[in-house]
Structures are given as C-alpha cells and as structure tokens.
Design an enzyme around this catalytic site. Structure first.
Site, PDB file in Angstrom:
ATOM      1  N   ASP A 172       0.849  -1.178   0.038  1.00 58.44           N
ATOM      2  CA  ASP A 172       0.034   0.050  -0.132  1.00 58.44           C
ATOM      3  C   ASP A 172       0.893   1.161  -0.050  1.00 58.44           C
ATOM      4  O   ASP A 172       2.142   1.195   0.394  1.00 58.44           O
ATOM      5  CB  ASP A 172      -0.741  -0.192   1.232  1.00 58.44           C
ATOM      6  CG  ASP A 172      -1.633   1.191   1.293  1.00 58.44           C
ATOM      7  OD1 ASP A 172      -2.410   1.701   0.597  1.00 58.44           O
ATOM      8  OD2 ASP A 172      -1.754   1.671   2.641  1.00 58.44           O
TER       9      ASP A 172
ATOM     10  N   ASP B  52      -0.245   5.253   0.961  1.00 57.82           N
ATOM     11  CA  ASP B  52      -0.662   6.090   1.855  1.00 57.82           C
ATOM     12  C   ASP B  52      -0.330   5.728   3.316  1.00 57.82           C
ATOM     13  O   ASP B  52      -1.175   4.591   3.663  1.00 57.82           O
ATOM     14  CB  ASP B  52      -2.126   6.433   1.851  1.00 57.82           C
ATOM     15  CG  ASP B  52      -2.054   7.361   0.356  1.00 57.82           C
ATOM     16  OD1 ASP B  52      -1.430   8.223   0.173  1.00 57.82           O
ATOM     17  OD2 ASP B  52      -3.028   6.987  -0.468  1.00 57.82           O
TER      18      ASP B  52
HETATM   19  C1  G6P Z   1      -5.920   5.979   0.003  1.00 57.97           C
HETATM   20  C2  G6P Z   1      -6.015   6.620   1.404  1.00 57.97           C
HETATM   21  C3  G6P Z   1      -7.284   7.342   1.634  1.00 57.97           C
HETATM   22  C4  G6P Z   1      -8.019   7.687   0.438  1.00 57.97           C
HETATM   23  C5  G6P Z   1      -7.853   6.813  -0.911  1.00 57.97           C
HETATM   24  C6  G6P Z   1      -8.449   7.592  -2.000  1.00 57.97           C
HETATM   25  O1  G6P Z   1      -6.376   4.497   0.228  1.00 57.97           O
HETATM   26  O2  G6P Z   1      -5.645   5.534   2.547  1.00 57.97           O
HETATM   27  O3  G6P Z   1      -7.399   7.799   2.739  1.00 57.97           O
HETATM   28  O4  G6P Z   1      -9.313   8.135   0.687  1.00 57.97           O
HETATM   29  O5  G6P Z   1      -6.551   6.352  -1.053  1.00 57.97           O
HETATM   30  O6  G6P Z   1      -7.232   8.592  -2.275  1.00 57.97           O
HETATM   31  P1  G6P Z   1      -7.529   9.828  -3.496  1.00 57.97           P
HETATM   32  O7  G6P Z   1      -6.388  10.421  -3.537  1.00 57.97           O
HETATM   33  O8  G6P Z   1      -8.180   9.129  -4.683  1.00 57.97           O
HETATM   34  O9  G6P Z   1      -8.525  10.732  -3.056  1.00 57.97           O
HETATM   35 MG    MG Z   2      -2.664   3.134   3.506  1.00 54.88          MG
END
Ligand code: G6P
Ligand code: MG
Length: 213
Positions: free
Chosen positions: A12, A14
């Site tokens: 992953d 983030d």
């Molecule tokens: C990751 C993060 C989430 C976020 C998602 C979508 O999974 O952990 O917190 O909402 O990505 O991200 P984006 O950049 O597409 O809004």
């Molecule tokens: Mg994450």
C-alpha cells in the site's frame, strides 16, 4: 534467488511508504469543519484505505442534513484540490523511515514488487517521492470497481505480476487494507498498532522493522 516462500510483495502507499495519511486527514478535517460535521483522528482511522467517495459518505453519515449527488461530487472535488495542494511540495524527503530499504531488500531477494493503492493520486505521489521505477506493477485505481476491503485491488496486482495470490504478501496500514489482503488469500503485514490491525499476520511499527516473511 529468493529464500522467502513468497514470490511477490504488494505494498500500500498512503501511511506505509509515505505519510500522506496525514494529508488525507487534514484535507477531510477542513471539509468536515466547513460542513459542521464532527470528525477526528479516531473517525479518520476508519477512512484509511477507503476510496474518495466512500470516505465522504462515511464523514457525511454524521451530518444533520442530506446531501445531493451533485453536492457530494463538489465536496469530494474540493477535498481533492486541497489534498493536491498538500502533496504538491512532497519530495524524496517524505519517504518514511525504512521505505526505500524495504523496497530494495525485496528487489535484492528476487521478489516481484507491486503497488496497490486506491488513491487516484498515487502516480503523482510516487513520482514526487522518486520511486516509481522501484515497482514492477502499479495498479491504476481508476480501473478498480470495488475498493478495499474488497480483495479486487490486491488480486489484480498479483495477476499482473504473474504470481498466485497465495505466493504474495501485502503490506498495509489500514484496517480495510489488511482485510483486503486477507480476503485475497495473502499473508498480511500490518504497519501500525497491533490493537487496531487485529486481522494482520504480523504487525510492525514502521518499515524500518520490515523483514521478508
Ligand atoms: C488511500 C487512502 C485513503 C484515500 C484513498 C483515495 O487509500 O488511504 O485515505 O481516501 O486513498 O485517495 P484519493 O487520492 O483518490 O482521493
Ligand atoms: Mg494506507
């Protein structure tokens, strides 16, 4: 040659490789405050790994009024614009401790390396961190129908890497992400708090403690 029983690792992004989880939180917090909706770090924990519209739905679940689809789209766009401002100044200095070493260790061990983030900003973040070329395959979040905790994104990464799910392990900081890895039939390394990531096969505090299982 790899001495691990695994042939591929799927990371992953983030909250694992870089602390964008913090930026997502700040962007959602500003939006929630603007709407007069309660939102804090504990509520944010449930949003980790959840895609943009899914996250917005969870935040608005505690709102006192209903929102139209057009309003929701506008709010999601507003959050994303703020998030993009926050990540615009990122650089390799924003790599979390141990991130590059973990990627290089996996590479040296002969593992295939994938990235499974549901973020539509993942390519930008990887580019700013300067690590795009460390991955054999990066899932394009725009091609995923069901976000985490559904296994789709980890299964797609495994398929594109040409490795059976049972021969992959995943690395995740989110409850939904660990659930996605486990339902894909993979070994899960959680990054964070063992009291939170209870479904993981092992939990490490950060990638500095990463070892190939
Ligand atoms: C990751 C993060 C989430 C976020 C998602 C979508 O999974 O952990 O917190 O909402 O990505 O991200 P984006 O950049 O597409 O809004
Ligand atoms: Mg994450």
């Amino acid at each position: 040659m790899s001495t691990s029983r695994y042939a591929a690792v799927i990371f992953d992004l983030d909250g694992v490789i870089t602390d964008t989880a913090r930026y997502h939180y700040l962007a959602w917090k500003r939006l929630a405050d603007g709407e007069g909706v309660h939102f804090d770090e504990a509520a944010n924990e449930h949003l980790k790994g959840i895609d943009r519209m899914g996250s917005l739905e969870l935040i608005l679940a505690s709102a006192t009024r209903a929102y139209s689809d057009a309003e929701k789209l506008a709010l999601a766009t507003e959050k994303n614009e703020h998030y993009k401002e926050l990540i615009a100044t990122m650089s390799p200095a924003d790599l979390l401790p141990g991130a590059v070493a973990a990627l290089d260790t996996c590479r040296a061990a002969g593992l295939k390396i994938g990235l499974a983030s549901v973020s539509r900003n993942a390519f930008t973040v990887l580019d700013r961190l300067g690590i795009t070329d460390k991955f054999d395959y990066i899932v394009d979040a725009g091609t995923i129908a069901k976000g985490k905790p559904d296994p789709e994104i980890f299964l797609k990464a495994a398929r594109e890497l040409g490795v059976a799910p049972g021969d992959c392990f995943g690395v995740e900081d989110a409850v939904a992400g660990v659930a996605s890895i486990k339902s894909a039939g993979m070994y899960a390394i959680g990054v964070g708090d063992p009291a939170v990531l209870t479904e993981a096969d092992q939990v490490i505090p950060d990638l500095a403690a990463f070892r190939i299982p």
